[in-house]
Design an enzyme around this catalytic site. Structure first.
Site, PDB file in Angstrom:
ATOM      1  CD1 TRP A  21       2.874   1.992  -8.454  1.00 29.20           C
ATOM      2  CD2 TRP A  21       1.791   1.725  -6.528  1.00 29.20           C
ATOM      3  NE1 TRP A  21       3.351   2.943  -7.560  1.00 29.20           N
ATOM      4  CE2 TRP A  21       2.695   2.788  -6.370  1.00 29.20           C
ATOM      5  CE3 TRP A  21       0.990   1.366  -5.437  1.00 29.20           C
ATOM      6  CZ2 TRP A  21       2.832   3.504  -5.169  1.00 29.20           C
ATOM      7  CZ3 TRP A  21       1.125   2.080  -4.256  1.00 29.20           C
ATOM      8  CH2 TRP A  21       2.032   3.129  -4.120  1.00 29.20           C
ATOM      9  CE1 TYR A  54       1.420   3.031 -11.221  1.00 31.00           C
ATOM     10  CE2 TYR A  54       0.395   0.986 -11.897  1.00 31.00           C
ATOM     11  CZ  TYR A  54       0.313   2.230 -11.300  1.00 31.00           C
ATOM     12  OH  TYR A  54      -0.898   2.650 -10.779  1.00 31.00           O
ATOM     13  CD1 TRP A 209      -6.126   5.023  -7.051  1.00 33.95           C
ATOM     14  CD2 TRP A 209      -4.551   4.769  -5.477  1.00 33.95           C
ATOM     15  NE1 TRP A 209      -5.647   6.264  -6.716  1.00 33.95           N
ATOM     16  CE2 TRP A 209      -4.680   6.147  -5.756  1.00 33.95           C
ATOM     17  CE3 TRP A 209      -3.609   4.375  -4.535  1.00 33.95           C
ATOM     18  CZ2 TRP A 209      -3.911   7.138  -5.129  1.00 33.95           C
ATOM     19  CZ3 TRP A 209      -2.835   5.354  -3.906  1.00 33.95           C
ATOM     20  CH2 TRP A 209      -2.995   6.714  -4.198  1.00 33.95           C
ATOM     21  CB  SER A 210      -3.819   2.021  -2.097  1.00 30.13           C
ATOM     22  OG  SER A 210      -2.583   2.011  -2.747  1.00 30.13           O
ATOM     23  N   PRO A 211      -6.480  -0.590  -1.703  1.00 31.34           N
ATOM     24  CG  PRO A 211      -7.248  -2.676  -2.392  1.00 31.34           C
ATOM     25  CD  PRO A 211      -6.470  -1.497  -2.873  1.00 31.34           C
ATOM     26  CB  ALA A 213      -3.602   1.680   3.610  1.00 31.54           C
ATOM     27  CE  LYS A 220       3.146  -7.714   4.459  1.00 31.40           C
ATOM     28  NZ  LYS A 220       2.999  -8.064   3.035  1.00 31.40           N
TER      29      LYS A 220
HETATM   30  P1  NDP Z   1      -2.923  -2.514  -1.688  1.00 30.53           P
HETATM   31  O1  NDP Z   1      -3.154  -1.344  -0.829  1.00 30.53           O
HETATM   32  O2  NDP Z   1      -3.905  -3.630  -1.582  1.00 30.53           O
HETATM   33  O3  NDP Z   1      -1.442  -3.045  -1.395  1.00 30.53           O
HETATM   34  C1  NDP Z   1      -0.996  -4.209  -2.047  1.00 30.53           C
HETATM   35  C2  NDP Z   1       0.228  -4.747  -1.307  1.00 30.53           C
HETATM   36  O4  NDP Z   1      -0.137  -5.161   0.023  1.00 30.53           O
HETATM   37  C3  NDP Z   1       0.757  -5.986  -1.981  1.00 30.53           C
HETATM   38  O5  NDP Z   1       1.613  -5.686  -3.046  1.00 30.53           O
HETATM   39  C4  NDP Z   1       1.450  -6.691  -0.810  1.00 30.53           C
HETATM   40  O6  NDP Z   1       2.684  -6.029  -0.565  1.00 30.53           O
HETATM   41  C5  NDP Z   1       0.487  -6.396   0.322  1.00 30.53           C
HETATM   42  N1  NDP Z   1      -0.576  -7.406   0.415  1.00 30.53           N
HETATM   43  C6  NDP Z   1      -1.588  -7.648  -0.482  1.00 30.53           C
HETATM   44  N2  NDP Z   1      -2.371  -8.628  -0.059  1.00 30.53           N
HETATM   45  C7  NDP Z   1      -1.888  -9.041   1.128  1.00 30.53           C
HETATM   46  C8  NDP Z   1      -2.283 -10.028   2.050  1.00 30.53           C
HETATM   47  N3  NDP Z   1      -3.358 -10.789   1.834  1.00 30.53           N
HETATM   48  N4  NDP Z   1      -1.544 -10.189   3.182  1.00 30.53           N
HETATM   49  C9  NDP Z   1      -0.467  -9.414   3.418  1.00 30.53           C
HETATM   50  N5  NDP Z   1      -0.021  -8.452   2.576  1.00 30.53           N
HETATM   51  C10 NDP Z   1      -0.733  -8.264   1.435  1.00 30.53           C
HETATM   52  O7  NDP Z   1      -2.929  -2.135  -3.218  1.00 30.53           O
HETATM   53  P2  NDP Z   1      -1.859  -1.295  -4.098  1.00 30.53           P
HETATM   54  O8  NDP Z   1      -1.317  -0.151  -3.332  1.00 30.53           O
HETATM   55  O9  NDP Z   1      -0.900  -2.257  -4.704  1.00 30.53           O
HETATM   56  O10 NDP Z   1      -2.822  -0.722  -5.214  1.00 30.53           O
HETATM   57  C11 NDP Z   1      -3.539  -1.635  -6.051  1.00 30.53           C
HETATM   58  C12 NDP Z   1      -3.484  -1.183  -7.478  1.00 30.53           C
HETATM   59  O11 NDP Z   1      -4.097   0.099  -7.611  1.00 30.53           O
HETATM   60  C13 NDP Z   1      -2.077  -0.961  -8.049  1.00 30.53           C
HETATM   61  O12 NDP Z   1      -1.448  -2.148  -8.439  1.00 30.53           O
HETATM   62  C14 NDP Z   1      -2.364  -0.052  -9.224  1.00 30.53           C
HETATM   63  O13 NDP Z   1      -2.849  -0.828 -10.300  1.00 30.53           O
HETATM   64  C15 NDP Z   1      -3.486   0.821  -8.667  1.00 30.53           C
HETATM   65  N6  NDP Z   1      -2.940   2.107  -8.167  1.00 30.53           N
HETATM   66  C16 NDP Z   1      -3.319   3.247  -8.808  1.00 30.53           C
HETATM   67  C17 NDP Z   1      -2.840   4.489  -8.411  1.00 30.53           C
HETATM   68  C18 NDP Z   1      -3.267   5.711  -9.138  1.00 30.53           C
HETATM   69  O14 NDP Z   1      -2.690   6.793  -8.894  1.00 30.53           O
HETATM   70  N7  NDP Z   1      -4.214   5.661 -10.024  1.00 30.53           N
HETATM   71  C19 NDP Z   1      -1.905   4.611  -7.280  1.00 30.53           C
HETATM   72  C20 NDP Z   1      -1.585   3.362  -6.653  1.00 30.53           C
HETATM   73  C21 NDP Z   1      -2.114   2.157  -7.078  1.00 30.53           C
HETATM   74  P3  NDP Z   1       3.972  -6.751   0.086  1.00 30.53           P
HETATM   75  O15 NDP Z   1       3.722  -8.223   0.116  1.00 30.53           O
HETATM   76  O16 NDP Z   1       5.097  -6.376  -0.774  1.00 30.53           O
HETATM   77  O17 NDP Z   1       4.091  -6.138   1.440  1.00 30.53           O
END
Ligand code: NDP
Length: 325
Positions: A21, A54, A209-211, A213, A220
């Protein structure tokens, strides 16, 4: 990497998985997608999450091309996709789980992913206008045709999930087996509340999802919005409010000494916290670069004691309910 059963199904998922996503197509194209998926796979990840909506289908295209390049044995990994919002602003094609849309939807997803089947197919949101029976039958047929192996729900109300299960049981159809809810230190009510009976009564699995947030829990955003972060993306400016919310940032700052004592990063602490819940089958992580994948996958090694969990509850102002008999 540890593996957990997806609810009471026979399938096991890596406790940390990887989703596309926001990132695929919007932030990264095929080469970095290959690198991140390869890093995740090397750490033991066996589940990759996607959705037709997506990047309007482009995220599936990127993942499909990446999988082609990676040449992994198909049986060694699981792929999911999700249907609901659709790709066309047209009657019968958006915000729906009608039979026509689901069947046309899975065909389109498989083409973009260049796969013969997905392992998990989710109804991305509930549809208040299509009878649940119609949706259950269509999902059952999709499984019978071998286009998906299991099906599930995402952010459905508890009553809707029960209805789907009961319809499937009545007609001996494939039941939904997994829910995909949001779950992180800020958003815990549903997974720790309404849904608990599904894990206990029906053995429902959860892929959360979104562990982090959306990155907030990585710390960061404590000095503003980094120019290379999700919240700085044009189409995601709605996240800015959330990332600059003082009371949320205060909570993230208060986690810092806990992470320091444990010798881990804030991201690893936030992921390990999700993993601590035994009803979570897998925590779907997201990343925009390979270093984040390496950092996040080490969260499995962080072990949280009850004392640490209690300290986190205090920071997030969670009141302990009286223990039931
Ligand atoms: P997170 O809340 O973990 O956010 C991920 C984002 O955080 C990354 O893309 C990056 O963004 C930043 N990040 C990740 N790791 C680090 C780190 N170690 N240090 C600093 N920044 C970091 O998860 P998502 O919101 O991406 O959700 C995970 C998955 O869940 C999605 O890919 C999707 O598959 C699923 N999902 C499902 C939904 C549903 O409605 N069913 C809705 C939303 C997600 P950046 O570097 O760009 O700042």
């Amino acid at each position: 990497m540890q593996y957990r059963h997806l609810g009471k199904t026979g399938i096991q998922v890596s406790e940390l998985s990887f989703g596309s996503w926001v990132t695929f197509h919007n932030q990264v194209d095929v080469k970095p997608a290959v690198d991140m998926m390869a890093a995740a796979y090397e750490h033991g990840v066996n589940f990759f999450d996607n959705a037709e909506v997506y990047a309007s289908g482009k995220s599936e295209e990127v993942m499909g091309k990446a999988l082609k390049e990676l040449k992994w044995r198909r049986s060694s990994y699981l792929v999911s996709t999700k249907i609901y919002w659709g790709l066309h602003d047209n009657v019968n094609e958006k915000d729906t789980l009608n039979r026509k849309r689901l069947i046309e939807g899975i065909n389109g997803s498989l083409e973009r992913l260049q796969l013969d089947y997905v392992d998990l197919l989710y109804c991305h949101r509930p549809d208040k206008t299509t009878p649940i029976e119609e949706t259950v039958w269509a999902m059952h047929n999709i499984i019978e045709w071998g286009k998906a192996l299991y099906w599930g729900t995402s952010e459905w109300a508890a009553s809707e999930i029960v209805e789907a299960i009961h319809i499937a049981e009545k007609h001996h159809l494939h039941k939904p087996v997994v829910e995909q809810p949001q779950y992180n230190m800020f958003e815990r009510k549903r997974l720790e509340g309404d849904y608990v009976r599904f894990y206990k009564e029906y053995g429902y699995g959860t892929t959360t999802w979104s562990p982090l947030a959306s990155g907030l829990l990585s710390g960061k955003y404590k000095d503003g919005i980094p120019s290379d972060s999700r919240a700085s993306l044009k189409n995601y400016s709605w996240l800015k409010k959330h990332m600059t919310d003082k009371s949320k940032l205060d909570k993230v700052n208060a986690l810092e000494p806990i992470a320091k004592d444990l010798g881990c990063t804030l991201s690893q602490l936030a992921l390990a916290w999700c993993l601590k819940n035994p009803f979570v089958s897998t925590v779907i992580t997201g990343a925009s670069r390979v270093e984040q994948v390496h950092e996040n996958m080490k969260a499995s090694e962080v072990k949280l004691t009850q004392e640490v969990m209690d300290k986190i509850d205090v920071i997030f102002e969670i009141k302990k309910e009286e223990e039931e008999d």
